[in-house]
Enzyme design. Structure first.
Site, PDB file in Angstrom:
ATOM      1  N   LYS A 296       0.732  -1.275  -0.032  1.00 17.04           N
ATOM      2  CA  LYS A 296      -0.230   0.075   0.086  1.00 17.04           C
ATOM      3  C   LYS A 296       0.869   1.183  -0.029  1.00 17.04           C
ATOM      4  O   LYS A 296       2.094   1.317   0.483  1.00 17.04           O
ATOM      5  CB  LYS A 296      -0.761   0.053   1.318  1.00 17.04           C
ATOM      6  CG  LYS A 296      -2.088  -1.152   1.166  1.00 17.04           C
ATOM      7  CD  LYS A 296      -2.721  -0.852   2.566  1.00 17.04           C
ATOM      8  CE  LYS A 296      -3.859  -1.647   2.608  1.00 17.04           C
ATOM      9  NZ  LYS A 296      -4.985  -1.455   1.566  1.00 17.04           N
TER      10      LYS A 296
ATOM     11  N   ARG B 258     -10.268 -11.392   1.870  1.00 22.15           N
ATOM     12  CA  ARG B 258     -11.096 -12.417   1.029  1.00 22.15           C
ATOM     13  C   ARG B 258     -10.460 -13.613   1.067  1.00 22.15           C
ATOM     14  O   ARG B 258     -11.184 -14.767   1.144  1.00 22.15           O
ATOM     15  CB  ARG B 258     -11.533 -11.859  -0.254  1.00 22.15           C
ATOM     16  CG  ARG B 258     -10.378 -12.059  -1.432  1.00 22.15           C
ATOM     17  CD  ARG B 258     -10.724 -11.129  -2.577  1.00 22.15           C
ATOM     18  NE  ARG B 258     -10.977  -9.834  -2.149  1.00 22.15           N
ATOM     19  CZ  ARG B 258     -10.972  -9.000  -3.236  1.00 22.15           C
ATOM     20  NH1 ARG B 258     -11.542  -9.044  -4.491  1.00 22.15           N
ATOM     21  NH2 ARG B 258     -10.972  -7.589  -2.757  1.00 22.15           N
TER      22      ARG B 258
HETATM   23  N1  BES Z   1      -8.259  -3.706   4.275  1.00 19.03           N
HETATM   24  C1  BES Z   1      -8.311  -3.208   3.114  1.00 19.03           C
HETATM   25  C2  BES Z   1      -9.517  -2.505   2.767  1.00 19.03           C
HETATM   26  C3  BES Z   1      -9.820  -1.075   3.488  1.00 19.03           C
HETATM   27  C4  BES Z   1      -9.311   0.101   2.926  1.00 19.03           C
HETATM   28  C5  BES Z   1     -10.465  -1.199   4.850  1.00 19.03           C
HETATM   29  C6  BES Z   1      -9.522   1.259   3.628  1.00 19.03           C
HETATM   30  C7  BES Z   1     -10.599   0.079   5.352  1.00 19.03           C
HETATM   31  C8  BES Z   1     -10.071   1.118   4.711  1.00 19.03           C
HETATM   32  C9  BES Z   1      -8.408  -4.481   2.035  1.00 19.03           C
HETATM   33  O1  BES Z   1      -7.609  -5.379   2.545  1.00 19.03           O
HETATM   34  C10 BES Z   1      -7.938  -3.903   0.720  1.00 19.03           C
HETATM   35  O2  BES Z   1      -6.827  -3.527   0.647  1.00 19.03           O
HETATM   36  N2  BES Z   1      -8.658  -3.854  -0.200  1.00 19.03           N
HETATM   37  C11 BES Z   1      -8.195  -3.443  -1.526  1.00 19.03           C
HETATM   38  C12 BES Z   1      -8.620  -4.587  -2.647  1.00 19.03           C
HETATM   39  C13 BES Z   1      -8.154  -4.327  -3.965  1.00 19.03           C
HETATM   40  C14 BES Z   1      -6.784  -4.763  -3.998  1.00 19.03           C
HETATM   41  C15 BES Z   1      -8.856  -5.360  -4.823  1.00 19.03           C
HETATM   42  C16 BES Z   1      -8.791  -1.993  -1.690  1.00 19.03           C
HETATM   43  O3  BES Z   1      -9.694  -1.781  -1.483  1.00 19.03           O
HETATM   44  O4  BES Z   1      -7.994  -1.388  -2.508  1.00 19.03           O
HETATM   45 MN    MN Z   2      -5.564  -5.175   1.908  1.00 14.45          MN
END
Ligand code: BES
Ligand code: MN
Ligand code: ZN
Length: 502
Positions: free
Chosen positions: A281, A355
């Site tokens: 990230k 997931r």
């Molecule tokens: N934990 C994150 C989602 C999230 C983002 C929760 C902001 C709370 C606040 C999740 O694991 C994630 O990183 N999701 C990605 C999915 C993508 C890679 C398909 C996302 O939302 O960018």
């Molecule tokens: Mn994630």
């Protein structure tokens, strides 16, 4: 934070042994009636005089402090404005949260609050529960890491007594206080677990906290360690743990109140920190990802409340916990992993890890014979794009279960919004090299994530609550305070209570 002590009492409020008496007043009230009039008489007309002079208006949220000059045991009376219109239960709960913080600002100490205005037109049990939740949730703060007293918010509300003048309503008010306390304590437990930074809330520590909740409430608790998870074939869950030096902990809690009936299954995403893994990230705001175990914290909190309220139902809670870290041993984009039900998954993006842990969490709960499954996860950033921080995006393969959840949410002021699961969205997660892939394109990101989860529940009634949008609050407002919200603990508990009644 120590939970505030909440009690119910009958009789008049004026003689209550408290530091602060709270009476409520509607806007445009031309004269004082009921309990407010009684307290005013004890104060020889001090409140009526302020009302006449326009120093008290009854506007919603108004808090006016009136010194008692020793005419009653309490040092002060606070007149709380309730506004023009009749309040709903949800407004009552939110007003109570704001009132509680205002009283803390006044250093109100032991507070006695007259429930006369609240129980006048609203159900007394619901009203008392809402007031109790509002106070206990609104006063929450996460300040245990401030080592200097001056860095912690000042003032105190040390105890709350709800004083109900009508004898026939007192039993209901007592019940409301009792249930409200349990629900607020559980929500605040979830907030505590999720607000804690990731170095102090590792999977090992989450597991210890779950064991402590189980020991205190008489729940069964099993921690599935890495070796056992390997034997069970949880390759999807374990692939997320590959990059971390913290051992993964797959937490299982059981509440038995329903004899031989099949349990309700609650599954919570437990990523104690989500760096994204090799699909790292961006740095800005990454600290928020300490809250990526809110789903796990929510099912643990819900189980604490369910144990305390003892409904006639069986509940199984599952919380697959791990960090998501990059390292030389981390899962790489393109890797193929196998979930415990045998399905193969192409991991295209290691940041879509929620997931992956839920796949095995749901498969495990399903194998335990759950009659229905509800998972809770901070799953997709796309969810907060769609619904912001107001409603919880909720997916369900079963209308009955969705309706039960919506009713449960309505009972506690949490809000859901149903999202679609059309088959076409499932096409987007087909993989060239495995049964499914863990990410699709940018379109419908929350829905394709839900379609992925759906693959692991078979024909079991299932609902998925994507709480990414409502996980934390940026301000103190109503029952929310800055930081983790503790949603949807109360909805989960109400769902379990409703299933016991069914
Ligand atoms: N934990 C994150 C989602 C999230 C983002 C929760 C902001 C709370 C606040 C999740 O694991 C994630 O990183 N999701 C990605 C999915 C993508 C890679 C398909 C996302 O939302 O960018
Ligand atoms: Mn994630
Ligand atoms: Zn995540």
């Amino acid at each position: 934070m120590d939970p505030i002590d909440v009690q119910a009492a009958g009789g008049g409020i004026a003689q209550q042994p408290a530091d602060c008496l709270v009476v409520e007043l509607a806007e445009d009230a031309r004269r004082l009636t009921g309990v407010a009039a009684q307290v005013d008489t004890a104060l020889r007309g001090a409140i009526a005089a302020m009302l006449r002079d326009g120093l008290i208006t009854g506007r919603a949220g108004e808090v006016v402090s009136v010194p008692t000059g020793g005419r009653v045991p309490a040092k002060r009376v606070v007149v709380h404005g309730t506004g023009k219109d009749a309040r709903t239960i949800d407004q009552l709960r939110r007003q109570a949260g704001n009132l509680a913080r205002a009283l803390r600002g006044l250093n109100a100490g032991r507070v006695a609050l007259s429930t006369e205005a609240a129980t006048d037109r609203l159900d007394p049990e619901d009203a008392a529960r809402a007031l109790t939740e509002g106070f206990a949730l609104g006063l929450y703060r996460f300040d245990r890491h401030h080592t200097r007293a001056e860095d912690r918010p000042r003032g105190a509300v040390s105890a709350l007594t709800l004083v109900e003048p009508a004898p026939r309503k007192l039993a209901a008010v007592r019940r409301g206080v009792e249930v409200g306390r349990v629900l607020a304590d559980a929500t605040n437990l979830t907030r505590d677990l999720a607000n804690e930074p990731a170095n102090l809330m590792t999977p090992t520590i989450v597991a210890e906290r779950a064991q402590a909740v189980a020991a205190a409430g008489g729940l069964e608790c099993t921690i599935i360690e890495r070796a056992e998870a390997e034997r069970l074939g949880m390759g999807s869950y374990l692939s997320v743990a590959n990059g971390s030096s913290q051992p993964p902990k797959f937490i299982v809690l059981r509440y038995r109140g329903g004899g031989r009936t099949r349990p309700l299954g609650l599954v919570g995403k437990g990523i104690t920190f989500d760096t994204g893994g090799i699909s790292l990230k961006p740095g800005a705001g990454m600290e928020r990802m300490k809250g990526d175990m809110t789903g796990a914290a929510a099912v643990i909190g819900a189980m604490q409340a369910i144990a305390a309220l003892a409904p006639a139902v069986n509940v199984l809670a599952v919380a697959p916990c791990t960090e998501n870290m990059p390292s030389g041993s981390a899962t790489k984009p393109g890797d193929v992993v196998y979930a415990m039900d045998g399905q193969s998954i192409e991991v295209l993006n290691t940041d879509a890890e929620g997931r992956l842990v839920l796949a095995d969490g749901l498969a495990y709960a399903r194998r335990q014979g759950c009659a229905a499954l509800v998972d809770v996860a901070t799953l997709t950033g796309a969810m907060s794009i769609a619904l912001g921080n107001v409603r919880i995006g909720t997916f369900a393969n079963n209308d009955r279960l969705y309706q039960d959840l919506e009713r449960a949410a309505a009972a506690c002021g949490e809000r859901l919004w149903r999202m679609p699961l059309d088959a076409e969205y499932g096409e987007l997660i087909k993989s060239d090299v495995a049964d499914i892939k863990n990410t699709a394109g940018p379109a419908a990101g929350s829905i394709t994530a839900a379609k992925f989860l759906e693959r692991f529940v078979g024909d079991t009634p299932w609902a998925h609550l994507d709480i990414a949008g409502v996980m934390d609050s940026t301000s103190d407002t109503g029952v929310l305070v800055k930081g983790n919200t503790g949603a949807p603990v109360r909805t989960l508990v109400h769902l379990a209570l409703a299933r016991a009644r069914a």
